[in-house]
Write a protein that holds these residues in place. Structure first.
Motif, short mmCIF file in Angstrom:
data_model
loop_
_atom_site.label_atom_id
_atom_site.label_comp_id
_atom_site.label_asym_id
_atom_site.label_seq_id
_atom_site.Cartn_x
_atom_site.Cartn_y
_atom_site.Cartn_z
N ALA A 62 17.57 -19.80 20.91
CA ALA A 62 17.36 -18.64 21.96
C ALA A 62 18.19 -17.52 21.28
N GLY A 63 17.80 -16.36 21.42
CA GLY A 63 18.77 -15.26 21.11
C GLY A 63 18.20 -14.16 21.70
N THR A 64 18.77 -13.12 21.09
CA THR A 64 18.23 -11.48 21.60
C THR A 64 17.43 -11.08 20.10
N VAL A 65 16.79 -9.86 20.21
CA VAL A 65 16.19 -9.13 19.36
C VAL A 65 16.23 -7.59 19.84
N SER A 66 16.88 -6.70 18.97
CA SER A 66 16.77 -5.39 19.22
C SER A 66 15.59 -4.77 18.13
N ILE A 67 14.94 -3.92 18.47
CA ILE A 67 13.95 -3.27 17.52
C ILE A 67 14.01 -1.94 17.70
N LYS A 68 14.26 -1.14 16.60
CA LYS A 68 14.63 0.29 16.54
C LYS A 68 13.32 1.11 16.86
N PRO A 69 13.29 2.10 17.42
CA PRO A 69 12.29 3.01 18.07
C PRO A 69 11.69 3.14 16.79
N ASP A 70 9.97 2.93 17.22
CA ASP A 70 8.83 2.87 15.97
C ASP A 70 8.70 2.01 14.86
N ALA A 71 9.72 1.04 15.06
CA ALA A 71 10.03 0.04 13.86
C ALA A 71 8.73 -0.82 14.12
N LYS A 72 8.02 -1.33 12.84
CA LYS A 72 7.20 -2.33 12.78
C LYS A 72 7.47 -3.52 11.79
N ILE A 84 8.54 -17.76 22.45
CA ILE A 84 8.43 -16.94 23.61
C ILE A 84 9.31 -15.36 23.46
N ILE A 85 8.83 -14.36 23.91
CA ILE A 85 9.34 -13.24 23.95
C ILE A 85 9.48 -12.74 25.54
N TYR A 86 10.77 -12.23 25.98
CA TYR A 86 10.73 -11.64 27.21
C TYR A 86 11.36 -10.33 26.78
N VAL A 87 10.56 -9.40 27.38
CA VAL A 87 10.99 -8.02 27.36
C VAL A 87 12.02 -7.60 28.27
N VAL A 88 13.20 -7.09 27.81
CA VAL A 88 14.11 -6.64 28.70
C VAL A 88 14.02 -4.90 28.94
N LYS A 89 13.88 -4.58 27.92
CA LYS A 89 14.02 -2.86 27.99
C LYS A 89 12.94 -2.42 26.84
N GLY A 90 12.29 -1.31 27.18
CA GLY A 90 11.27 -0.78 26.26
C GLY A 90 10.03 -1.28 26.29
N LYS A 91 9.32 -1.03 25.22
CA LYS A 91 7.81 -1.16 25.38
C LYS A 91 7.37 -2.03 23.95
N ALA A 92 6.87 -3.28 24.04
CA ALA A 92 6.41 -4.13 22.82
C ALA A 92 5.07 -3.83 22.63
N GLU A 132 14.40 -4.02 23.62
CA GLU A 132 15.43 -5.15 23.68
C GLU A 132 14.63 -6.30 24.15
N CYS A 133 14.52 -7.38 23.46
CA CYS A 133 14.19 -8.78 24.14
C CYS A 133 14.83 -9.80 24.00
N VAL A 134 14.46 -11.06 24.62
CA VAL A 134 15.10 -12.41 24.54
C VAL A 134 14.07 -13.07 23.73
N LEU A 135 14.39 -13.85 22.86
CA LEU A 135 13.61 -14.69 22.06
C LEU A 135 13.85 -16.07 22.35
N VAL A 136 12.96 -16.95 22.68
CA VAL A 136 13.03 -18.55 22.51
C VAL A 136 12.04 -19.10 21.53
N ARG A 137 12.53 -20.10 20.70
CA ARG A 137 11.66 -20.65 19.93
C ARG A 137 11.65 -22.28 20.06
N SER A 138 10.61 -23.10 19.75
CA SER A 138 10.62 -24.40 19.98
C SER A 138 11.23 -25.36 19.07
N ASP A 139 12.00 -24.65 18.16
CA ASP A 139 12.96 -25.51 17.35
C ASP A 139 14.08 -24.66 16.96
#
Length: 172
Positions: A62-72, A84-92, A132-139
């Motif tokens: 588990a951790g966080t991920v920040s994605i810069k504006p307009d980044a792909k 699992i991605i939980y959106v904290v701020k912004g639009k994914a 800004e998102c919280v990310l959880v992976r199953s391993d």
């Protein structure tokens, strides 16, 4: 039975349990002490909070991920892992499928589930706000398999620019 305890005796073993649980029990990882030394995709800034190295987690990352504006990101999948991605701020915006032909958007408070082996692309749908998102992976292992498919939205290179790392077009 080996390993079972006779609970008719006094409970002197509680002190041992207290010491064990003190160091091997619940762990709180302060948000300002996340580990930035994790694999990240261009335009994405991942930080680990929970993994084997930090807390001994056997089945989760588990951790966080920040994605810069307009980044792909480029097209990729995470092997056998569920994400699992939980959106904290912004639009994914998520695109997925063999040609990334399917799309859905998520905003603050929304959860996104990415099943194993699903080709996908993460996009910050905002041109001016960090996602800004919280990310959880199953391993605990870091699995990211880049795919050579033609995405509907081409990945955009986001350069790391700061006082030490100059933009390539900038004169030295």
């Amino acid at each position: 039975m080996s390993g079972s305890r006779d609970h008719t005796h006094s409970h002197d073993h509680h002190h041992h349990d207290d010491e064990r649980w003190k160091h091997d029990g619940v762990r709180v990882i302060p948000g300002n002490q996340l580990d930035p030394n994790v694999p990240s995709t261009a335009g994405m800034d991942r930080k680990a909070a929970i993994n084997f190295a930090r807390v001994g987690a056997q089945k989760l990352w588990a951790g966080t991920v920040s994605i810069k504006p307009d980044a792909k990101t480029g097209a990729h999948h995470h092997g056998h892992l569920e994400s699992i991605i939980y959106v904290v701020k912004g639009k994914a915006r998520m695109r997925w499928g063999e040609k990334l032909q399917f799309t859905a958007e998520a905003g603050p408070g929304d959860f996104i589930f990415v099943p194993p082996y699903v080709p996908h692309q993460e996009i910050n749908a905002s041109r001016d706000e960090v996602l800004e998102c919280v990310l959880v992976r199953s391993d605990g292992e870091a699995v990211a398999i880049n795919l050579d498919i033609e995405p509907i939205e081409k990945p955009e290179t986001v350069l790391w620019v700061d006082p030490v790392h100059r933009h390539p077009d900038e004169k030295k």
